[in-house]
Design an enzyme around this catalytic site. Structure first.
Site, PDB file in Angstrom:
ATOM      1  CG  HIS A   1      -0.185   0.186   2.518  1.00  0.00           C
ATOM      2  ND1 HIS A   1       0.186   1.413   3.011  1.00  0.00           N
ATOM      3  CD2 HIS A   1       0.277  -0.715   3.405  1.00  0.00           C
ATOM      4  CE1 HIS A   1       0.830   1.254   4.157  1.00  0.00           C
ATOM      5  NE2 HIS A   1       0.903  -0.035   4.417  1.00  0.00           N
TER       6      HIS A   1
ATOM      7  NE  ARG B   1      -0.379   8.498   1.472  1.00  0.00           N
ATOM      8  CZ  ARG B   1      -1.462   9.211   1.225  1.00  0.00           C
ATOM      9  NH1 ARG B   1      -1.407  10.228   0.396  1.00  0.00           N
ATOM     10  NH2 ARG B   1      -2.604   8.934   1.813  1.00  0.00           N
TER      11      ARG B   1
ATOM     12  CG  HIS C   1      -4.519  -0.458   1.910  1.00  0.00           C
ATOM     13  ND1 HIS C   1      -5.247   0.692   1.755  1.00  0.00           N
ATOM     14  CD2 HIS C   1      -3.799  -0.292   3.053  1.00  0.00           C
ATOM     15  CE1 HIS C   1      -4.972   1.516   2.759  1.00  0.00           C
ATOM     16  NE2 HIS C   1      -4.101   0.939   3.564  1.00  0.00           N
TER      17      HIS C   1
HETATM   18  C1  UD1 Z   1      -2.142   5.227   5.879  1.00  0.00           C
HETATM   19  C2  UD1 Z   1      -0.888   5.895   6.430  1.00  0.00           C
HETATM   20  C3  UD1 Z   1       0.310   4.957   6.334  1.00  0.00           C
HETATM   21  C4  UD1 Z   1      -0.003   3.609   6.954  1.00  0.00           C
HETATM   22  C5  UD1 Z   1      -1.285   3.053   6.325  1.00  0.00           C
HETATM   23  C6  UD1 Z   1      -1.698   1.762   6.981  1.00  0.00           C
HETATM   24  C7  UD1 Z   1      -0.598   8.299   6.122  1.00  0.00           C
HETATM   25  C8  UD1 Z   1      -0.263   9.394   5.206  1.00  0.00           C
HETATM   26  N1  UD1 Z   1      -0.573   7.066   5.613  1.00  0.00           N
HETATM   27  O1  UD1 Z   1      -1.937   5.019   4.475  1.00  0.00           O
HETATM   28  O2  UD1 Z   1       1.417   5.542   7.013  1.00  0.00           O
HETATM   29  O3  UD1 Z   1       1.060   2.737   6.707  1.00  0.00           O
HETATM   30  O4  UD1 Z   1      -2.353   3.998   6.516  1.00  0.00           O
HETATM   31  O5  UD1 Z   1      -2.683   1.104   6.229  1.00  0.00           O
HETATM   32  O6  UD1 Z   1      -0.889   8.524   7.276  1.00  0.00           O
HETATM   33  N2  UD1 Z   1      -9.724   3.831   2.744  1.00  0.00           N
HETATM   34  C9  UD1 Z   1     -11.017   3.387   2.890  1.00  0.00           C
HETATM   35  N3  UD1 Z   1     -11.360   2.751   4.063  1.00  0.00           N
HETATM   36  C10 UD1 Z   1     -10.474   2.549   5.059  1.00  0.00           C
HETATM   37  C11 UD1 Z   1      -9.168   3.001   4.883  1.00  0.00           C
HETATM   38  C12 UD1 Z   1      -8.793   3.649   3.727  1.00  0.00           C
HETATM   39  O7  UD1 Z   1     -11.837   3.542   2.009  1.00  0.00           O
HETATM   40  O8  UD1 Z   1     -10.856   1.971   6.092  1.00  0.00           O
HETATM   41  C13 UD1 Z   1      -9.352   4.545   1.502  1.00  0.00           C
HETATM   42  C14 UD1 Z   1      -9.880   5.993   1.499  1.00  0.00           C
HETATM   43  O9  UD1 Z   1     -10.277   6.351   0.247  1.00  0.00           O
HETATM   44  C15 UD1 Z   1      -8.624   6.797   1.884  1.00  0.00           C
HETATM   45  C16 UD1 Z   1      -7.536   5.981   1.214  1.00  0.00           C
HETATM   46  O10 UD1 Z   1      -7.936   4.625   1.392  1.00  0.00           O
HETATM   47  O11 UD1 Z   1      -8.635   8.109   1.439  1.00  0.00           O
HETATM   48  C17 UD1 Z   1      -6.151   6.196   1.699  1.00  0.00           C
HETATM   49  O12 UD1 Z   1      -6.098   6.204   3.091  1.00  0.00           O
HETATM   50  P1  UD1 Z   1      -4.928   7.041   3.829  1.00  0.00           P
HETATM   51  O13 UD1 Z   1      -5.092   6.873   5.276  1.00  0.00           O
HETATM   52  O14 UD1 Z   1      -4.826   8.412   3.283  1.00  0.00           O
HETATM   53  O15 UD1 Z   1      -3.609   6.347   3.336  1.00  0.00           O
HETATM   54  P2  UD1 Z   1      -3.141   4.865   3.468  1.00  0.00           P
HETATM   55  O16 UD1 Z   1      -2.540   4.502   2.165  1.00  0.00           O
HETATM   56  O17 UD1 Z   1      -4.221   4.043   4.023  1.00  0.00           O
HETATM   57  N1  UDP Z   2      -3.449  -6.415   8.724  1.00  0.00           N
HETATM   58  C1  UDP Z   2      -4.749  -6.832   8.950  1.00  0.00           C
HETATM   59  N2  UDP Z   2      -5.515  -7.198   7.883  1.00  0.00           N
HETATM   60  C2  UDP Z   2      -5.065  -7.159   6.597  1.00  0.00           C
HETATM   61  C3  UDP Z   2      -3.723  -6.713   6.370  1.00  0.00           C
HETATM   62  C4  UDP Z   2      -2.963  -6.334   7.455  1.00  0.00           C
HETATM   63  O1  UDP Z   2      -5.197  -6.884  10.097  1.00  0.00           O
HETATM   64  O2  UDP Z   2      -5.806  -7.498   5.679  1.00  0.00           O
HETATM   65  C5  UDP Z   2      -2.624  -5.994   9.867  1.00  0.00           C
HETATM   66  C6  UDP Z   2      -1.233  -6.603   9.956  1.00  0.00           C
HETATM   67  O3  UDP Z   2      -1.238  -7.800  10.715  1.00  0.00           O
HETATM   68  C7  UDP Z   2      -0.411  -5.510  10.620  1.00  0.00           C
HETATM   69  C8  UDP Z   2      -1.085  -4.237  10.168  1.00  0.00           C
HETATM   70  O4  UDP Z   2      -2.382  -4.614   9.708  1.00  0.00           O
HETATM   71  O5  UDP Z   2      -0.492  -5.564  12.034  1.00  0.00           O
HETATM   72  C9  UDP Z   2      -0.285  -3.609   9.059  1.00  0.00           C
HETATM   73  O6  UDP Z   2      -1.003  -2.589   8.478  1.00  0.00           O
HETATM   74  P1  UDP Z   2      -0.580  -1.889   7.132  1.00  0.00           P
HETATM   75  O7  UDP Z   2       0.227  -2.812   6.297  1.00  0.00           O
HETATM   76  O8  UDP Z   2      -1.819  -1.327   6.561  1.00  0.00           O
HETATM   77  O9  UDP Z   2       0.308  -0.662   7.628  1.00  0.00           O
HETATM   78  P2  UDP Z   2       1.849  -0.486   7.981  1.00  0.00           P
HETATM   79  O10 UDP Z   2       2.216  -1.502   8.988  1.00  0.00           O
HETATM   80  O11 UDP Z   2       2.610  -0.604   6.702  1.00  0.00           O
HETATM   81  O12 UDP Z   2       1.910   0.910   8.512  1.00  0.00           O
END
Ligand code: UD1
Ligand code: UDP
Length: 401
Positions: free
Chosen positions: A228, A230, A261
């Site tokens: 996931h 960025r 994701h």
């Molecule tokens: C965010 C964090 C990243 C972390 C990741 C874990 C920032 C900038 N990024 O990235 O550090 O590793 O979370 O997963 O803080 N969305 C949904 N439902 C959800 C979650 C996300 O629809 O429950 C979609 C939304 O459209 C949202 C997009 O995903 O705008 C991106 O979410 P965002 O929190 O901005 O960035 P992540 O890539 O999830």
């Molecule tokens: N995880 C989860 N369900 C999923 C994928 C990941 O519960 O489908 C958990 C995983 O075990 C870990 C955390 O989410 O504890 C990692 O989240 P993510 O990869 O989104 O973020 P990062 O760790 O890179 O910030």
């Protein structure tokens, strides 16, 4: 006379933050030294709610900041304004943040800005909110990898009052930056959360697996994939998906499981490029117990996630890390993780190497705990309460088990 409990506001917004602060919230709730206040910023929704359910956490406050594909500046602005109102109302002594998300950075910044604003009525004195940073000191020294996490965590480090570093490497990084006060090596509470979850599954709590992950599928040696970051949007995800597609054709008997994701920048390329391959199973994100169960039974983990680089070694699973740099060198030093880059060739060659060479696989597949021993939560709370000491630290184990 016993001291008044410290009011700790724990702020979280994304899936990994919720997992990593869950053990702290559960412990704070029952600890008379503290008064707990929880804030879910709403940075994530569907991916967060099942985690809160699993750990039985009902946030005291929830903001509503999520929007599809919104720029980070918009997200940050909403977070600052929303958190300011909550901190003004709640007047916490400590704001606890975890890691390096935008939620964590904005919560720390709001607490810091509160210095000239939240004047306590009764004393007229400035209310200096303490910022406690969990998972402090992780660094790649590249501001754009991971983006924006590297800069988020560095800036948090420079305004935090408490630095709970998971490992000695992380504590050293803080010292090198001149951050030397209140730096403690505690281990990472992700390992506490993992232990708690494995115990509850062992005690009969049933993971909620999606229909496509049948017992037949899970009983075969599958590769578990997540991604996931960025900095991989666009071309990066194309390379990742091309490599997986090529692997699925080269190894038609091999199953690939990819809980995708919800970020649209991830969903769109992954569903378009991997949606119709017979041995690639795309699922919704899994809730935490289901994901832990799927990790425990996986043959190989292929990921760019931070959390999986910590959980994989603890479970003895080889982790191939699809990144150019990592802030978690300990898993690599322990031999369980391997940094494989994000090029199509790098990913294809490294996965093939593990599939084709049982000796290489066996060398990587051993359980180590460089990130924690399951006791991080208690260390952190004792330290915050002034009852810890520098001797009460986690000693990371790099040695092979
Ligand atoms: C965010 C964090 C990243 C972390 C990741 C874990 C920032 C900038 N990024 O990235 O550090 O590793 O979370 O997963 O803080 N969305 C949904 N439902 C959800 C979650 C996300 O629809 O429950 C979609 C939304 O459209 C949202 C997009 O995903 O705008 C991106 O979410 P965002 O929190 O901005 O960035 P992540 O890539 O999830
Ligand atoms: N995880 C989860 N369900 C999923 C994928 C990941 O519960 O489908 C958990 C995983 O075990 C870990 C955390 O989410 O504890 C990692 O989240 P993510 O990869 O989104 O973020 P990062 O760790 O890179 O910030």
């Amino acid at each position: 006379m016993s001291k008044a409990p410290q009011k700790v506001m724990v702020v979280f917004g994304t899936r990994p933050e919720a997992i990593k602060v869950a053990p702290l919230i559960l412990a704070l709730k029952n600890d008379p030294r503290f008064q707990l206040c929880t804030v879910s910023t709403g940075q994530h929704r569907e991916m967060l709610w099942p985690i809160l359910d699993w750990f039985d956490i009902k946030p005291d406050h929830t903001l509503d900041v999520m929007a599809p594909k919104q720029p980070l500046a918009f997200l940050s602005g909403k977070l600052l304004a929303g958190l300011h109102t909550l901190m003004e109302a709640e007047q916490p002594d400590v704001v606890m943040v975890q890691g390096d998300t935008t939620t964590a950075f904005m919560a720390a910044l709001t607490a810091y800005y509160g210095y000239d604003y939240y004047v306590r009525n009764e004393s007229g004195k400035r209310h200096h909110i303490q910022i406690a940073h969990i998972e402090a000191g992780l660094r790649t020294y590249d501001n754009y990898a991971p983006f924006p996490e590297e800069v988020n965590r560095r800036l948090i480090g420079h305004i935090a009052n408490w630095h709970f570093a998971p490992t000695a490497t992380a504590a050293e990084a803080l010292f090198k930056e001149g951050i030397t006060q209140n730096v403690f090596i505690t281990g990472n509470p992700v390992i506490d959360a993992l232990h708690l979850t494995v115990e509850r599954i062992g005690d009969g709590a049933t993971p909620n697996l999606p229909a496509e992950l049948t017992e037949d599928v899970l009983s075969k040696p599958y590769i578990l994939i997540t991604g996931h970051r960025r900095e991989s949007y666009g071309e990066g995800f194309e390379h990742i998906c091309k490599a997986i597609a090529k692997l699925s054709k080269r190894y038609p008997q091999q199953i690939f499981i990819y809980p995708v994701h919800l970020n649209q920048h991830v969903q769109e390329p992954v569903r378009a490029m991997l949606g119709n391959l017979p041995n690639v199973i795309l699922t919704q994100p899994l809730d935490y117990p289901a994901f832990v169960q799927v990790m425990r039974r996986a043959h190989i983990i292929l990921t760019d996630s931070g959390g999986l680089q910590e959980e994989g070694p603890a479970l003895g699973k080889p982790v191939l890390v699809m990144r150019e740099v990592t802030e978690r060198p300990e898993g690599i030093m322990a031999g369980t993780c391997r940094l494989i880059g994000t090029s199509e060739k790098g990913i294809f060659d490294n996965v093939s190497d593990l599939l084709d060479n049982p000796a290489t696989y066996t060398k990587m597949a051993h359980a180590v705990n460089p990130y924690g021993d399951g006791l991080a939560t208690q260390r952190i709370l004792n330290l915050l309460a002034g009852e810890g000491s520098r001797t009460n630290t986690f000693t990371p184990a790099y040695n092979k088990a």
